[in-house]
Design an enzyme around this catalytic site. Structure first.
Site, PDB file in Angstrom:
ATOM      1  CB  SER A  50      -3.525   1.854   0.761  1.00  0.00           C
ATOM      2  OG  SER A  50      -3.037   0.697   1.429  1.00  0.00           O
ATOM      3  CG  ASP A  82      -2.913   6.736  -0.022  1.00  0.00           C
ATOM      4  OD1 ASP A  82      -3.026   7.740  -0.743  1.00  0.00           O
ATOM      5  OD2 ASP A  82      -1.841   6.098   0.112  1.00  0.00           O
ATOM      6  CG  HIS A 180       3.428   5.883  -5.056  1.00  0.00           C
ATOM      7  ND1 HIS A 180       2.642   6.105  -6.154  1.00  0.00           N
ATOM      8  CD2 HIS A 180       2.853   6.558  -4.039  1.00  0.00           C
ATOM      9  CE1 HIS A 180       1.609   6.863  -5.806  1.00  0.00           C
ATOM     10  NE2 HIS A 180       1.713   7.159  -4.528  1.00  0.00           N
ATOM     11  N   GLY A 181       7.421   4.676  -3.625  1.00  0.00           N
ATOM     12  CA  GLY A 181       8.436   3.668  -3.330  1.00  0.00           C
ATOM     13  C   GLY A 181       9.806   4.248  -3.035  1.00  0.00           C
ATOM     14  N   GLY A 212       3.949  10.242  -3.338  1.00  0.00           N
ATOM     15  CA  GLY A 212       5.306   9.745  -3.592  1.00  0.00           C
ATOM     16  C   GLY A 212       6.356  10.694  -3.062  1.00  0.00           C
ATOM     17  CB  SER A 214       9.161   8.718   1.130  1.00  0.00           C
ATOM     18  OG  SER A 214       8.142   8.313   2.012  1.00  0.00           O
TER      19      SER A 214
END
Ligand code: G3H
Ligand code: 13P
Ligand code: ZN
Length: 309
Positions: A50, A82, A180-181, A212, A214
């Site tokens: 990123s 990214d 995300h996160g 996003g 994960s």
């Protein structure tokens, strides 16, 4: 073999119905872990950075580390920007040797997103670089792109077709419920596979990207919390859903949070269990090993990209 673009790996992924992991890197340990995992699994891999990762690692260091990784490895590796927020950061990365960039115009309205994406595509294609764009909004924080949860908006399949036709982008990130996160779902995990299916019907030859994505691996969350962390109730996209996405036309799956959790959980564990240790290698070695283990698992059991290099 040198760095490659994502073109051939995506063609293979669409033909053989598997996905390629795109892993965010910020430092040497994570880069080594991801590339070693790809080598051991004989998997193509996308290394992504990123703009804040580039600021942290510094672009010269990043490029030299990637150069070393490519020299040591014979699997196809693409280097991707990214969430590029504007034309300038995309240009900087293209000029520095990235083989793929994302222009994230998802914060703009449709016409502005088309115009910005087109401008990046023209610059990138003239230099042999491929472009990922985004349509639809992911809830949460995307690097420099802030999207309030209430503003979350799924991708419209008709617009997706028009967007790709008009911009000439090489792959498209869509919003189907991921974010995300470490906190992706309040209750049950739910993805709009119906939207993915419709997008694929309209765009059968366009590689689709899932941001996003994960898993927010429960074992890692547990270890973090056990050794002093404070991330209760963190939750991600289950492996089974990512596996289904890999079989349903998603070609690129983005993972950052799981790598962060892997590093942090191991570092916390060593700090707690070996308070006398202060040599950074004592905690960075198990942290790097854990990242590699997680990446290998994703390639082999979830994305099914092992032995596709
Ligand atoms: O989607 C965002 C990525 O996880 C990168 O995050 O901007 O903190 O490096 P970052
Ligand atoms: P996660 O936060 O789910 O790892 O997503 C990373 C991502 O989409 C990077 O672009
Ligand atoms: Zn993302």
């Amino acid at each position: 073999m040198g760095l490659v673009t994502t073109k051939e790996m995506f063609e293979k992924s669409m033909k053989e119905h598997f996905a390629i992991g795109a892993f965010n890197v910020n430092n040497m340990e994570v880069l080594q872990a991801v590339v070693d995992a790809a080598k051991e699994e004989k998997s193509p891999v996308i290394i992504q950075a990123s703009s804040s990762a580039i600021k942290y690692a510094r672009i010269n260091y990043l490029m030299k580390m990637i150069e070393a990784a490519v020299e040591e490895t014979d699997v196809p590796i693409a280097l991707h920007l990214d969430h590029g927020a504007d034309f300038e950061i995309c240009k900087t990365c293209i000029d520095a040797g990235f083989t793929s960039v994302m222009i994230d115009g998802s914060k703009y309205d449709f016409e502005e997103n088309v115009a910005l994406t087109k401008k990046v595509v023209e610059y990138a294609h003239a230099r042999g670089v491929v472009v990922e764009a985004e349509l639809g909004k992911l809830a949460g924080v995307e690097d420099d792109v802030n999207v309030a949860s209430s503003d979350a908006m799924y991708t419209n399949p008709d617009q997706a077709k028009e967007f790709v036709d008009r911009t000439g982008c090489d792959s498209l990130a869509i919003a189907i419920g991921t974010s995300h996160g470490a906190y992706k779902f309040k209750g049950e995990a739910k993805l709009r596979f119906d939207i993915l299916k419709k997008v694929k019907e309209k765009l059968p030859n366009t590689p689709i990207v899932l941001h996003g994505a994960s898993t927010v691996i429960p074992e890692l969350v547990e270890t973090c919390n056990k050794y002093g962390g404070n991330i209760p109730g963190a939750k991600g996209v289950p492996d089974e859903m990512l596996n289904e996405a890999s079989h349903s036309g998603v070609s690129k799956i983005n993972v950052d949070t799981d790598l962060r959790l892997a590093m942090t959980s191991e570092i916390k564990r060593v700090f707690a269990e070996e308070p006398e240790a202060f040599d950074p290698r004592k905690y960075l070695t198990p942290a790097r090993d854990k990242v590699k283990e997680i990446v290998k698992h994703k390639m082999r059991d979830v994305f099914e990209s092992s032995n596709k290099a």
